[in-house]
Design an enzyme around this catalytic site. Structure first.
Site, mmCIF file in Angstrom:
data_model
loop_
_atom_site.group_PDB
_atom_site.id
_atom_site.type_symbol
_atom_site.label_atom_id
_atom_site.label_comp_id
_atom_site.label_asym_id
_atom_site.label_seq_id
_atom_site.Cartn_x
_atom_site.Cartn_y
_atom_site.Cartn_z
ATOM 1 N N SER A 98 -2.860 -12.391 3.245
ATOM 2 C CA SER A 98 -3.224 -12.176 1.838
ATOM 3 C C SER A 98 -2.128 -12.719 0.930
ATOM 4 C CB SER A 98 -3.482 -10.690 1.538
ATOM 5 O OG SER A 98 -2.276 -9.980 1.418
ATOM 6 N N LYS A 123 0.794 -1.221 0.000
ATOM 7 C CA LYS A 123 0.000 0.000 0.000
ATOM 8 C C LYS A 123 0.830 1.276 0.000
ATOM 9 C CE LYS A 123 -3.514 -0.006 -0.484
ATOM 10 N NZ LYS A 123 -4.640 -0.302 -1.407
HETATM 11 C C1 PLP Z 1 -1.694 -7.186 2.685
HETATM 12 C C2 PLP Z 1 -2.519 -6.659 1.572
HETATM 13 N N1 PLP Z 1 -2.517 -7.301 0.414
HETATM 14 C C3 PLP Z 1 -3.282 -6.839 -0.616
HETATM 15 C C4 PLP Z 1 -4.062 -5.739 -0.514
HETATM 16 C C5 PLP Z 1 -4.918 -5.286 -1.681
HETATM 17 O O1 PLP Z 1 -4.388 -4.229 -2.343
HETATM 18 P P1 PLP Z 1 -5.261 -3.270 -3.266
HETATM 19 O O2 PLP Z 1 -5.946 -2.291 -2.359
HETATM 20 O O3 PLP Z 1 -4.284 -2.614 -4.170
HETATM 21 O O4 PLP Z 1 -6.254 -4.110 -3.991
HETATM 22 C C6 PLP Z 1 -4.069 -5.064 0.682
HETATM 23 C C7 PLP Z 1 -4.880 -3.868 0.837
HETATM 24 O O5 PLP Z 1 -4.897 -3.239 1.875
HETATM 25 C C8 PLP Z 1 -3.289 -5.525 1.747
HETATM 26 O O6 PLP Z 1 -3.285 -4.885 2.933
#
Ligand code: PLP
Length: 302
Positions: A258, A41
């Protein structure tokens, strides 16, 4: 140089051991935990704040305000501290204890919203706060700001193309605001329209894959174009936890939930692909952000 210059240009790691499950297919992952506030982010937050400064929307006296599941809030907090602007972050109360603590270390103020309403609740509460006192805030509005996905179009997508020497065949990642997916996919498809792009989705509205949205049951971000993903790979939270444990113990990569979900998605996709395919995914943040969760213990639940 300053801290803003450290955002992006992250390494592309080859996950050789995990990829033994998909012989003939190469698996790579962007090490986004290498960004200065520790997550992917930083890219979007930096771009939106610099755009705000350039346009004069962010100027002395203003407070940076936005809704975040945690990592964007941390990025705003870091950037606000570095640039001399206070940050006010709305986030669901069930965001990890580490995230809230990190924001406070950067001297941000946080407002906790109902965990039952997830990121939608935080977003609606911010909109109300801004409507009450519009002159007080700079509201990047990450879910609806094109600068978000453009940050990835102008960095992540170019980096992946260059770091794979133009050999990438598939890109797959989860969706929060969708900025990472949209911007990176658009750039890669511009280099080569044969690059295939897939999105990871939590398998249910109530999931533990922090930072990602279950698009079917939540407010659709304005920047999200649902016709861009060629397919979706559904991942359950337990599989994401199990992969986070595997990445730590087999690859030496202590990454977040994630990231675990993304690698599960990449492997499932990889199993369907011809030999020679090159799959790239994203390790969005570090596992150190989730140490208070007990899923790290084999077989443990949250
Ligand atoms: C750890 C993590 N992975 C992926 C994402 C997703 O990213 P995006 O907002 O660009 O879709 C986030 C969003 O906060 C995140 O915190």
């Amino acid at each position: 140089m300053n801290i803003l210059d450290l955002v992006g240009n992250t390494p592309l790691l080859e996950l050789k051991k995990i990829a033994q499950d998909i012989p003939g297919v190469s698996l790579f992952a962007k090490a986004e935990f290498c960004n200065p506030s520790g997550s992917v982010k930083d890219r979007a937050a930096r771009a939106m704040i610099l755009a705000g400064l350039e346009q004069g929307a962010l100027r002395p006296g203003k407070t940076i305000i936005d809704a975040s599941s945690g990592n964007t809030g941390i990025a705003y907090s870091m950037l606000g501290a570095a640039l001399g602007y206070p940050a006010l972050i709305y986030l669901p109360a069930n965001a990890s204890a580490e995230r809230k603590r990190i924001m406070k270390c950067y001297h941000a103020e946080i407002v906790e919203t109902s965990p039952l309403e997830s990121s939608d609740g935080a977003f609606l509460a911010v909109k109300e706060a801004v409507a009450r006192d519009p002159d007080r805030y700079f509201f990047p509005n990450q879910y609806n700001n094109d600068v978000n996905w453009r940050a990835h179009y102008n960095s992540t997508g170019i980096e992946i193309w260059e770091q794979t020497g133009g050999t990438v065949t598939h890109f797959i990642t989860g969706l929060g605001t969708s900025g990472t997916f949209m911007g990176t996919s658009r750039r890669l498809k511009e280099y080569n329209k044969a690059v295939h792009v897939y999105a990871v989705q939590p398998d249910s509205p109530f999931h533990g894959i922090e930072g990602t949205k279950h698009m079917g049951s939540t407010i659709k971000p304005g920047i999200y174009d649902e016709t861009l993903p060629e397919g979706f790979v559904e991942v359950d939270t337990e599989s994401a936890y199990a992969m986070a444990r595997r990445l730590a113990s087999e690859e030496g990569l202590l990454v977040g939930i994630s990231a675990g979900a993304n690698v599960v998605g990449a492997l499932r996709l990889g199993r369907t692909l011809p030999k020679g395919s090159v799959v790239v995914t994203v390790l969005g943040d570090s596992g150190s952000r989730y140490l208070s969760d007990n899923f790290w213990d084999e077989g443990g639940t949250r």
